[in-house]
Design a protein around this motif. Structure first.
Motif, short mmCIF file in Angstrom:
data_model
loop_
_atom_site.label_atom_id
_atom_site.label_comp_id
_atom_site.label_asym_id
_atom_site.label_seq_id
_atom_site.Cartn_x
_atom_site.Cartn_y
_atom_site.Cartn_z
N ARG A 3 3.41 1.77 -7.28
CA ARG A 3 2.42 1.63 -6.21
C ARG A 3 1.17 2.39 -6.57
O ARG A 3 1.20 3.44 -7.19
CB ARG A 3 3.00 2.19 -4.91
N ASP A 6 -3.13 6.30 -2.62
CA ASP A 6 -4.15 6.18 -1.57
C ASP A 6 -5.35 7.07 -1.87
O ASP A 6 -6.28 7.13 -1.09
CB ASP A 6 -3.57 6.46 -0.20
N TYR A 23 -3.72 0.08 -0.89
CA TYR A 23 -2.53 0.93 -0.74
C TYR A 23 -1.58 0.34 0.31
O TYR A 23 -0.36 0.27 0.10
CB TYR A 23 -2.93 2.35 -0.35
N THR A 24 -2.13 -0.11 1.44
CA THR A 24 -1.27 -0.69 2.46
C THR A 24 -0.68 -2.01 1.99
O THR A 24 0.48 -2.32 2.30
CB THR A 24 -1.99 -0.85 3.82
N ASP A 26 0.02 -2.75 -1.16
CA ASP A 26 1.07 -2.36 -2.11
C ASP A 26 2.32 -1.88 -1.40
O ASP A 26 3.44 -2.11 -1.87
CB ASP A 26 0.57 -1.26 -3.05
N THR A 27 2.14 -1.22 -0.27
CA THR A 27 3.28 -0.74 0.51
C THR A 27 4.09 -1.91 1.05
O THR A 27 5.32 -1.86 1.08
CB THR A 27 2.81 0.20 1.63
N ALA A 30 6.18 -2.97 -1.78
CA ALA A 30 7.22 -1.96 -2.06
C ALA A 30 8.35 -2.03 -1.03
O ALA A 30 9.52 -1.88 -1.39
CB ALA A 30 6.60 -0.57 -2.08
N LYS A 31 8.01 -2.28 0.23
CA LYS A 31 9.04 -2.37 1.27
C LYS A 31 9.96 -3.56 1.07
O LYS A 31 11.09 -3.57 1.55
CB LYS A 31 8.39 -2.47 2.66
N ALA A 151 -1.13 -1.50 7.93
CA ALA A 151 -0.38 -0.23 8.08
C ALA A 151 0.59 -0.31 9.26
O ALA A 151 1.74 0.15 9.17
CB ALA A 151 -1.36 0.93 8.26
N ASN A 154 3.47 -2.29 8.24
CA ASN A 154 4.30 -1.55 7.28
C ASN A 154 5.34 -0.72 8.02
O ASN A 154 6.46 -0.55 7.54
CB ASN A 154 3.44 -0.65 6.38
N ASP A 158 9.25 -1.02 7.41
CA ASP A 158 10.04 0.17 7.11
C ASP A 158 11.30 0.21 7.98
O ASP A 158 12.41 0.44 7.49
CB ASP A 158 9.18 1.41 7.35
N ASP A 170 8.21 5.96 1.48
CA ASP A 170 6.88 5.95 2.12
C ASP A 170 6.21 4.62 2.00
O ASP A 170 6.63 3.72 1.36
CB ASP A 170 5.99 7.04 1.54
#
Length: 170
Positions: A3, A6, A23-24, A26-27, A30-31, A151, A154, A158, A170
């Motif tokens: 990732r 930020d 970043y959001t 990519d999150t 990742a999730k 966000a 996300n 999560d 995260d």
């Protein structure tokens, strides 16, 4: 998946805004990393039967399309999955018809196109299409709004991921 951070590579406003949106994004990826197709389609929240990993990824893809293509550029768009008065959450529902990897790939491809769009315009550039109440937002506002929207979802991703298979992070 590695990732992005930020922490921006430079401290000008554009770099900070685009770094946080990336970043959001990519999150989101990742999730969803390593999730099974079955789990990507499971709805676990009784009050939100359409909230799945797949549905959220598809929703975020179409939200960006709406704000960058329809609002900022003022284009008409075609075959928009959510424009259906009889099925207002259609983009969440139809996501179940596609593999999660396809949804993530399309989201990543679209994000790359929008990075180029953002780089080509001044942050003060007004959107061609007004939003509610006739308000003319600028590109800066759209970037901030999409960061907030992504966000927030996300957080949903999560929760779903932890309930599905215990994966946290995260």
């Amino acid at each position: 998946m590695t990732r992005n951070s930020d922490t921006p590579s430079a401290w000008d406003e554009r770099t900070q805004l685009t770094t946080f949106l990336d970043y959001t994004r990519d999150t989101v990826r990742a999730k969803c990393e390593g999730v099974s197709e079955e789990n990507a389609r499971k709805a676990l929240l009784p009050g939100s039967p359409l909230m799945t990993l797949s549905g959220l990824v598809n929703h975020l893809r179409w939200v960006e399309y709406w704000w960058f293509t329809m609002v900022f550029l003022g284009e008409e768009g075609e075959n928009l999955p959510w424009i259906d008065d009889d099925d207002p959450d259609r983009e969440m529902r139809i996501a179940l018809d596609f593999p999660i990897e396809q949804l993530l790939a399309e989201y990543a491809e679209q994000s790359a196109r929008y990075r180029e769009l953002v780089a080509a315009h001044d942050l003060d550039t007004k959107a061609k299409r007004p939003i509610r109440g006739g308000l003319q937002v600028d590109l800066r506002w759209i970037l901030l709004h999409l960061t907030e929207e992504t966000a927030r979802h996300n957080g949903h991703l999560d929760i779903l991921r932890e309930l599905l298979d215990g994966v946290t992070g995260d």
